[in-house]
Design an enzyme around this catalytic site. Structure first.
Site: not given
Lengths: 258, 308
Positions: A50-52, B108
């Site tokens: 997951v990106e976080s 990102h």
């Protein structure tokens, strides 16, 4: 015959594209349900990323954001964005990446940045996020979306995340390391894949009861058609039960009425 | 760069913001979506009215949107603006659509690579994202160079994208624990914050718990960011509300929804939101007392505990 909705079948069909042991880069929404469903059924050893910064969490129902603590439950590491987007994804260790956007064009390019002119937008969308990174570096790309003409234009207003750009060798020429990712676009009408010869989307499978003509009518470009076109296998009652009772028990993403 | 000697840096939020945030400066924002946004710090920036800001982040969400809605932001450089399930960042979106807000779009990974260059003291970082996409076709038109594609010197013929270092004048983050010297412990996901903070000239840290330096020295491997990178420490429980703080409290969907309704409506409704919940509050505690009862706080804390 099992009672199910098309939305549920979309999730299950997306889950079928995931293999046991895959490293899966996932956001929220239907892709999250598909990955959680795959982990609960045929792919218990898949690794959520997951990106976080969460790596291999045992996801609780039902996260609404990549920063939702439900998406961090019992992870093996809660790290940083650089670790997951850099050390796993760009490094080449991610098997499957989910993508989403407002437009998908005939070459599988995705727009999540702007409708209209970039400098004078008609509608400004959220932007790339990790989408461009996933499309650049994951080996297999999955898209789950409603099938509407405006979502499938001949050419995106803005290419946020690269599909096959404009031809079979375009990714290699652009310098992308993953030159020929596999591709599946799962919609409520069909599953589209990339035709290797032309790098354009073709209808590979149809949702039950849907015709090629219906897909054509709802696509803004002329999609190629695989020979033969197969049918998406309907779910069995146990699959529907798992999805409704265990994966999205509060109906956060799934509309329960058929 | 702040003083490297170990001196106590505990100040009030007012003092920290007044000292390190200036009109025209660049601000790095911590948190992501509905997690650990530095809401208390941002409310104070708005109350003090520092204008003409450039905002840096990866995902920019509610804290950025408040600054834009208050008319304090000139430019944003980020990977996304949105609140996922709660919708887009409406003030940001309107600002771009009507041409009052300048944006530079990156992915990102490209943004965190820019912070990585900044923290390493080098001028740029190579990435293999962005290639072939329109992120390399369009830029903000500000005249600032967005990127450079070069030929890999060790593999001629291979394009590589260089993205420029970011060194924010000040970053504002909310964390679980810090000590008076500015040693920071981030629990749970850390997004882009370690890179961003170490790249920044100054960093204001608000924390749920102010811990003893002795505790830091007993478990030094738990330190996410050591004190040389931190300028001010503010003890601010619930400082990320209504976004979540891992191990402390869940996000408050009702309050986020209320903000989103005002942001979507814009005009008078938005102005009233700012008046009622930011300008009309002397401090972040005032805001918390207005919108989040002790019972509600218990619920949000219990919801978090149930997930751990």
């Amino acid at each position: 015959m099992t009672d199910y909705t098309l939305q549920e079948l979309m999730v299950i069909e997306a889950a079928r594209q995931i293999r046991d042991g895959d490293v899966v880069f996932v956001g929220t929404g239907l892709p999250l349900l598909a990955t959680a469903f795959a982990q609960r059924t045929h792919a218990p050893n898949l690794c959520f990323v997951v990106e976080s910064g969460a790596i291999a969490p045992l996801v609780l129902p039902t996260p609404i954001s990549v920063s939702d603590p439900r998406l961090m439950h019992r992870a093996v590491r809660l790290g940083t964005l650089r670790e997951v987007l850099g050390c796993l994804l760009q490094r080449g260790l991610v098997d499957v990446g989910f993508l989403g956007g407002a437009q998908i064009d005939r070459f599988g390019n995705i727009n999540s940045t702007v409708i209209g002119d970039y400098a004078k937008p008609t509608v400004r969308l959220p932007g790339s996020g990790g989408g461009n990174d996933i499309a650049s570096h994951a080996k297999r790309l999955l898209i789950v979306t409603r099938h509407e003409k405006r979502r499938f234009p001949p050419r995106c207003d803005y290419i946020t995340s690269p599909g096959y750009l404009n031809g079979p060798d375009a990714r290699a020429k652009a310098g992308l390391k993953v030159t020929h990712p596999s591709f599946a676009v799962v919609t409520d009408l069909a599953v589209l894949e990339i035709d290797p010869a032309t790098a354009q989307l073709r209808i590979a499978r149809l949702m039950p009861g849907v015709s090629v003509e219906q897909v054509r009518k709802n696509t803004g470009f002329e999609p190629l058609v695989a020979h033969p076109v197969r049918s998406v296998e309907p779910p069995n009652p146990e699959q529907v039960r798992i999805l409704r009772e265990e994966i999205d028990p509060n109906g956060i993403y799934l509309k329960q009425s058929p | 760069m702040q003083a490297l000697e170990a001196t106590p840096k505990v100040v009030s939020l007012k003092e920290a913001v007044a000292r390190f945030v200036r009109t025209g400066c660049s601000v790095g924002l911590g948190g992501q979506n509905i997690g650990r946004c530095a809401m208390a710090g941002i409310h104070e920036v708005i109350r003090q009215g520092h204008r003409d800001l450039t905002i840096y982040g990866c995902n920019l969400s509610i804290s950025m949107d408040l600054l834009v809605g208050a008319g304090l932001v000139r430019r944003c450089e980020s990977g996304t603006g949105n609140l996922e399930r709660f919708g887009t960042t409406f003030c940001w979106r309107r600002g771009i659509e009507n041409g009052t807000l300048e944006v530079e779009d990156y992915s990102h990974l490209a943004m965190v690579s820019r912070f990585l260059a900044g923290e390493m003291g080098v001028p740029f970082m190579p990435v293999k994202s962005l290639l072939g996409s329109d992120l390399l076709t369009y830029s903000s038109g500000s005249g600032l160079k967005k990127f450079q594609v070069i030929d890999n010197p060790w593999n001629p013929g291979e394009p590589v994208v260089l993205v420029p270092a970011v060194t924010p004048d000040v970053s504002i983050i909310h964390v679980q624990k810090a000590d008076p010297l500015g040693n920071v412990i981030i629990e749970g996901f850390a997004t882009h914050e370690p890179e961003m903070v170490r790249a920044s000239r100054h960093t204001i840290v608000t924390c749920e718990e102010l811990v003893e330096t002795d505790q830091i020295r007993r478990d030094p491997e738990r330190t996410t960011i050591p004190y040389p990178h931190v300028s001010a420490v503010v003890h601010q429980p619930w400082g990320a509300y209504p976004t979540s703080t891992y191990r402390y409290y869940d996000y408050d969907g009702d309050e986020i929804t209320r903000y989103q309704a005002a942001a979507r409506a814009s005009g008078g409704a938005y102005r009233r939101y700012l008046d009622d919940y930011v300008y009309g509050c002397a401090s972040f505690e005032d805001y918390l007392d207005k919108v989040c009862s002790p019972t509600r706080r218990e619920e949000l804390a219990a919801a978090m505990q149930a997930m751990l």
